[in-house]
Design a protein around this motif. Structure first.
Motif, short mmCIF file in Angstrom:
data_model
loop_
_atom_site.label_atom_id
_atom_site.label_comp_id
_atom_site.label_asym_id
_atom_site.label_seq_id
_atom_site.Cartn_x
_atom_site.Cartn_y
_atom_site.Cartn_z
N TYR A 338 0.75 -1.35 -0.09
CA TYR A 338 -0.08 -0.05 0.09
C TYR A 338 0.94 1.30 0.08
CZ TYR A 338 -3.79 -3.24 1.29
OH TYR A 338 -4.87 -4.18 1.11
N LEU A 339 2.13 1.15 0.04
CA LEU A 339 2.95 2.35 0.03
C LEU A 339 3.67 2.48 -1.42
CD1 LEU A 339 4.59 1.47 3.53
CD2 LEU A 339 2.84 3.05 3.08
N ALA A 340 4.20 3.52 -1.52
CA ALA A 340 5.05 3.90 -2.71
C ALA A 340 6.25 3.12 -2.68
CB ALA A 340 5.27 5.47 -2.81
N PRO A 341 7.05 3.15 -3.95
CA PRO A 341 8.47 2.30 -3.86
C PRO A 341 9.29 3.00 -2.74
CG PRO A 341 7.65 2.27 -6.04
CD PRO A 341 6.61 3.33 -5.15
N MET A 342 9.91 2.42 -2.14
CA MET A 342 10.91 2.95 -0.89
C MET A 342 12.47 2.72 -0.98
SD MET A 342 9.83 0.91 2.28
CE MET A 342 8.21 1.25 2.52
N PRO A 343 13.30 3.68 -0.71
CA PRO A 343 14.74 3.02 -0.51
C PRO A 343 14.73 1.86 0.36
CG PRO A 343 14.29 5.49 0.02
CD PRO A 343 12.94 4.90 -0.05
N PRO A 344 15.75 0.98 -0.01
CA PRO A 344 16.11 -0.04 0.71
C PRO A 344 16.18 0.48 2.31
CG PRO A 344 16.99 -0.43 -1.21
CD PRO A 344 16.60 1.03 -1.40
N HIS A 345 16.79 1.40 2.68
CA HIS A 345 17.31 1.65 3.88
C HIS A 345 16.14 2.02 4.71
CE1 HIS A 345 16.72 6.38 4.22
NE2 HIS A 345 17.01 6.11 2.78
N ALA A 346 14.97 2.51 4.32
CA ALA A 346 13.90 2.96 4.80
C ALA A 346 13.02 1.72 5.22
CB ALA A 346 12.98 3.75 3.90
N PHE A 347 13.12 0.65 4.37
CA PHE A 347 12.66 -0.71 4.62
C PHE A 347 13.24 -1.59 5.70
CE2 PHE A 347 11.25 -4.99 3.85
CZ PHE A 347 9.81 -4.89 3.62
N ALA A 348 14.76 -1.23 5.90
CA ALA A 348 15.30 -1.70 6.99
C ALA A 348 14.78 -0.98 8.27
CB ALA A 348 16.72 -1.74 6.89
N GLU A 349 14.59 0.19 8.39
CA GLU A 349 13.99 0.97 9.42
C GLU A 349 12.72 0.40 9.69
OE1 GLU A 349 14.40 5.13 8.22
OE2 GLU A 349 16.70 4.90 8.38
N LEU A 350 11.91 0.28 8.87
CA LEU A 350 10.64 -0.43 9.02
C LEU A 350 10.70 -1.66 9.71
CD1 LEU A 350 7.47 -0.10 8.43
CD2 LEU A 350 7.66 -1.22 6.26
N ILE A 351 11.44 -2.47 9.35
CA ILE A 351 11.78 -3.93 9.86
C ILE A 351 12.09 -3.78 11.38
CG2 ILE A 351 13.18 -6.02 9.70
CD1 ILE A 351 12.87 -6.14 6.81
N GLU A 352 13.25 -2.94 11.51
CA GLU A 352 13.59 -2.74 12.85
C GLU A 352 12.54 -2.16 13.98
OE1 GLU A 352 17.01 0.03 12.26
OE2 GLU A 352 18.32 -1.71 11.74
N ALA A 353 11.88 -1.29 13.42
CA ALA A 353 10.64 -0.59 14.10
C ALA A 353 9.61 -1.75 14.36
CB ALA A 353 10.01 0.51 13.63
#
Length: 440
Positions: A338-353
């Motif tokens: 449901y989100l726009a394409p994101m930089p890989p580092h932002a996805f890593a932060e999402l996983i950590e959170a």
């Protein structure tokens, strides 16, 4: 919102609870149970709970047992409490009003007559700790002390999950394994930590700290020579960017430092290990160091593939922490759709959170005499000695979160609960626990 739910065949969990309670109440009214029906320990904080309370009171053998109601409060005190949602008795008096029961009509449970004012503080000890480290040490010592008294039990009760884990760690020094009942954050478990490391590793495959951490992870398999690579080739100033650069650095290290303490065999092993890592990244297409924004699901798939390749076993997805890691990865992948394409580092932060917000049971058998509980678990159990810790502002009670969408005065107009209600429930938990026979 109701129209969207109807169109999509969905149900709001809050409304579903109310509907389920009404169905149960209707069944009881149509065919009253002949056995006793007791609702005990509930403050009546939810509409569904109050529906069941009203239904139980109408039964031949129905009974509602309220926890810790102040039957000594006069009408003036009750009126003041009615205007203070953060008061520990507020929700109980509000429940009684909704049930149509006068506080004076509530009977005391037989055999639990309260102590006089002089004895109310007997057995209560207060210790002011200067910092969290001393607080954890003190709580652990109090728990350990109980072990010297046969037959005694003790429980640490706190809302501070970090403090709970700290106390558990201190107890392990003395061979006492007392895991917190709330479990540990997923990111601190074996499976969760591997996923978190891989989420960072895909951003920079040659990053020395993460590379070494992955290779030494308990789940890592088939990477011989990790110690030699770490000791002789990863430490010091980083003079490489990619895995190819790292391989070249390993090959030329002897030329640059003829007095190096590693052997030719250790150098060959390290060089082969770097090649193995490069192959793993090529097979999983997990090198995202040069990738721009991309669909989150694709990033999740690459991270999961790398974790599976590193472990070469089903370990990251097995056991309690593995199941939680699987659910987390599925959740963030679904969310990313449901989100726009994101930089890989932002996805890593999402996983950590996400990993920080998920807790996993330790899977260790409970200690027979010691326990570390949250307030919810403490409501249902007792111990000879209750230790209340983490009694600091914004920890216990927790500060109600700010609502970015709805001012509090609108919540009242819409019939939505006040966030301060949670403070009142926390205060009620504390008041109940502080009334135990022996409390620190």
């Amino acid at each position: 919102w109701p129209e969207w739910l109807a169109e999509n065949g969905e149900s709001d969990p809050f409304l579903r609870d109310i509907a389920a309670a009404r169905i149960m109440a209707r069944r009881w009214a149509e065919d009253p149970p002949q056995a006793p029906v007791l609702i005990a320990g509930s403050t009546g904080a939810t509409p569904a709970g109050r529906i069941l309370m009203k239904a139980a009171m109408a039964l031949p053998q129905g009974l509602v047992v309220l926890p810790g109601l102040d039957i000594h409060a006069d009408e003036e005190a009750r009126n003041v409490i009615a205007g203070s949602v953060s008061h520990p008795q507020h929700i109980l008096f509000d429940t009684l009003r909704d049930l149509g029961v006068a506080p004076g009509d509530v009977r005391t449970w037989p055999g639990t007559e309260g102590a006089g004012k002089a004895e109310a503080l007997d057995g209560l000890t207060v210790i002011e700790a200067p910092d969290e480290a001393v607080e954890a040490e003190t709580a652990a010592l109090l728990l350990r002390q109980v072990m010297e008294q046969p037959g005694e039990t003790a429980a640490l009760v706190t809302q501070d999950a970090t403090l709970a884990r700290r106390v558990s760690g201190v107890l392990q020094r003395w061979g006492l394994d007392v895991p917190p009942s709330s479990g540990s954050p997923l990111g601190q478990t074996t499976a969760g930590s591997l996923i978190g490391l891989c989420a960072r590793w895909v951003l920079d495959p040659a990053e020395p700290v993460i590379l070494s951490a992955v290779l030494k992870h308990p789940f890592a398999r088939g990477f011989e020579g990790a110690d030699s690579l770490d000791r002789y080739f990863l430490r010091g100033a980083r003079n490489w960017q990619s895995l190819d650069d790292l391989a070249a650095s390993v090959r030329s290290r002897k030329e640059l430092d003829p007095y190096a303490s590693f052997s030719d065999e250790e150098q060959a092993i390290a060089e082969e290990l770097v090649e193995q890592i490069a192959i793993a990244f090529r097979e999983t297409e997990a090198d995202l160091s040069r990738e721009g924004p991309m669909p989150g699901r694709k990033i999740a798939e690459r991270i999961a593939a790398l974790a599976a390749r590193v472990s070469q076993t089903p370990f990251p997805w097995a056991g309690e922490d593995g199941r939680s890691a699987t659910a987390m990865m599925e959740h963030v992948a679904d969310l990313a759709d449901y989100l726009a394409p994101m930089p890989p580092h932002a996805f890593a932060e999402l996983i950590e959170a996400e990993a920080a917000g998920r807790t996993v049971s330790a899977g260790v058998a409970e200690h027979p005499r010691l326990a570390i509980w949250g307030p919810l678990e403490a409501r249902l159990q007792s111990a000879s000695h209750i230790i209340l810790a983490g009694l600091n502002e914004d920890v216990w009670p927790q500060r109600p979160p700010a609502d970015a969408f709805l001012p509090r005065r609108f919540r009242k107009d819409l019939g939505i609960s006040d966030p301060e209600d949670r403070v009142g429930l926390s205060a009620h938990d504390f008041a109940q626990l502080a009334c135990a026979p022996k409390v620190t």
